[in-house]
Structure formats: C-alpha cells, structure tokens
Write a protein that holds these residues in place. Structure first.
Motif, PDB file in Angstrom:
ATOM      1  N   SER A 100      39.862  53.672  19.932  1.00 14.50           N
ATOM      2  CA  SER A 100      40.423  52.465  19.311  1.00 14.50           C
ATOM      3  C   SER A 100      39.687  52.119  18.019  1.00 14.50           C
ATOM      4  O   SER A 100      38.637  52.676  17.713  1.00 14.50           O
ATOM      5  CB  SER A 100      40.346  51.293  20.290  1.00 14.50           C
ATOM      6  N   ALA A 101      40.210  51.168  17.295  1.00 15.08           N
ATOM      7  CA  ALA A 101      39.628  50.753  16.013  1.00 15.08           C
ATOM      8  C   ALA A 101      38.243  50.131  16.189  1.00 15.08           C
ATOM      9  O   ALA A 101      37.448  50.120  15.263  1.00 15.08           O
ATOM     10  CB  ALA A 101      40.552  49.770  15.322  1.00 15.08           C
ATOM     11  N   ASN A 102      37.929  49.606  17.386  1.00 15.79           N
ATOM     12  CA  ASN A 102      36.631  48.988  17.647  1.00 15.79           C
ATOM     13  C   ASN A 102      35.589  49.967  18.148  1.00 15.79           C
ATOM     14  O   ASN A 102      34.482  49.569  18.479  1.00 15.79           O
ATOM     15  CB  ASN A 102      36.771  47.853  18.656  1.00 15.79           C
ATOM     16  N   GLN A 103      35.911  51.239  18.223  1.00 13.06           N
ATOM     17  CA  GLN A 103      34.992  52.259  18.716  1.00 13.06           C
ATOM     18  C   GLN A 103      34.658  53.228  17.599  1.00 13.06           C
ATOM     19  O   GLN A 103      35.434  53.414  16.666  1.00 13.06           O
ATOM     20  CB  GLN A 103      35.626  53.044  19.863  1.00 13.06           C
ATOM     21  N   SER A 104      33.482  53.832  17.724  1.00 13.41           N
ATOM     22  CA  SER A 104      33.129  54.895  16.794  1.00 13.41           C
ATOM     23  C   SER A 104      32.308  55.931  17.535  1.00 13.41           C
ATOM     24  O   SER A 104      31.734  55.648  18.582  1.00 13.41           O
ATOM     25  CB  SER A 104      32.351  54.355  15.589  1.00 13.41           C
ATOM     26  N   ASN A 159      20.716  46.466  12.170  1.00 17.87           N
ATOM     27  CA  ASN A 159      21.876  47.354  12.345  1.00 17.87           C
ATOM     28  C   ASN A 159      21.461  48.744  12.792  1.00 17.87           C
ATOM     29  O   ASN A 159      21.977  49.748  12.313  1.00 17.87           O
ATOM     30  CB  ASN A 159      22.708  47.429  11.061  1.00 17.87           C
ATOM     31  N   ASN A 211      26.493  55.300  10.052  1.00 16.11           N
ATOM     32  CA  ASN A 211      26.592  56.294  11.116  1.00 16.11           C
ATOM     33  C   ASN A 211      25.738  57.525  10.793  1.00 16.11           C
ATOM     34  O   ASN A 211      26.224  58.643  10.732  1.00 16.11           O
ATOM     35  CB  ASN A 211      28.044  56.685  11.370  1.00 16.11           C
TER      36      ASN A 211
END
Length: 79
Positions: free
Chosen positions: A2-6, A26, A45
C-alpha cells in the motif's frame, strides 16, 4: 504494497528480530538473526551504519537521547 508501506533498501539477509524508530532523527534500527544491526535513514531509504554480533541479535533499542543504540545477542554481549 500500500501507499503507507515501504520496503527497506538492502534489508538483512535473515529474519528481523526487532525494529525501533527514532522519530527525532528519522532513523530506523533493525536487528536480525543474521548477526547484524543496521541503521536506516527512513527519509531516503538508505543504510547509514551497520555492526555485527558473533551470533544472532535478539533485540535492539535506542538510548533515551536517541543518539546511541544498544543491542543484545545470542553471543551474550550487549553492544
């Protein structure tokens, strides 16, 4: 996904035993069964640091000021 996951770039090669987030910086701290503790910058990331134990790492955490991290492993060491 989903858009909220990476997905982590350059993830550990074995199972993840713990994750801890340091919101002020962060940074994500990840320990794994592959003896590694990795620190990721979540904004870009990217892995920023890594160190190893002599056996699987069972847990990790940030110090109270989030400027130090600690980990404990099957090698009976706290780093």
């Amino acid at each position: 996904m989903s858009a909220n996951q990476s997905e982590l770039a350059d993830p550990p090669k074995d199972g993840i035993s713990a994750i801890q987030f340091a919101p002020e910086h962060n940074l994500l701290l990840v320990s794994s069964w592959s003896t590694e503790v990795r620190m990721y910058d979540v904004l870009v990331n990217m892995k920023r640091a890594q160190y190893n134990h002599k056996a699987a790492v069972l847990d990790c955490c940030w110090g109270t000021d989030q400027n130090r991290c600690f980990s404990g492993g099957g090698d009976r060491c706290v780093k």
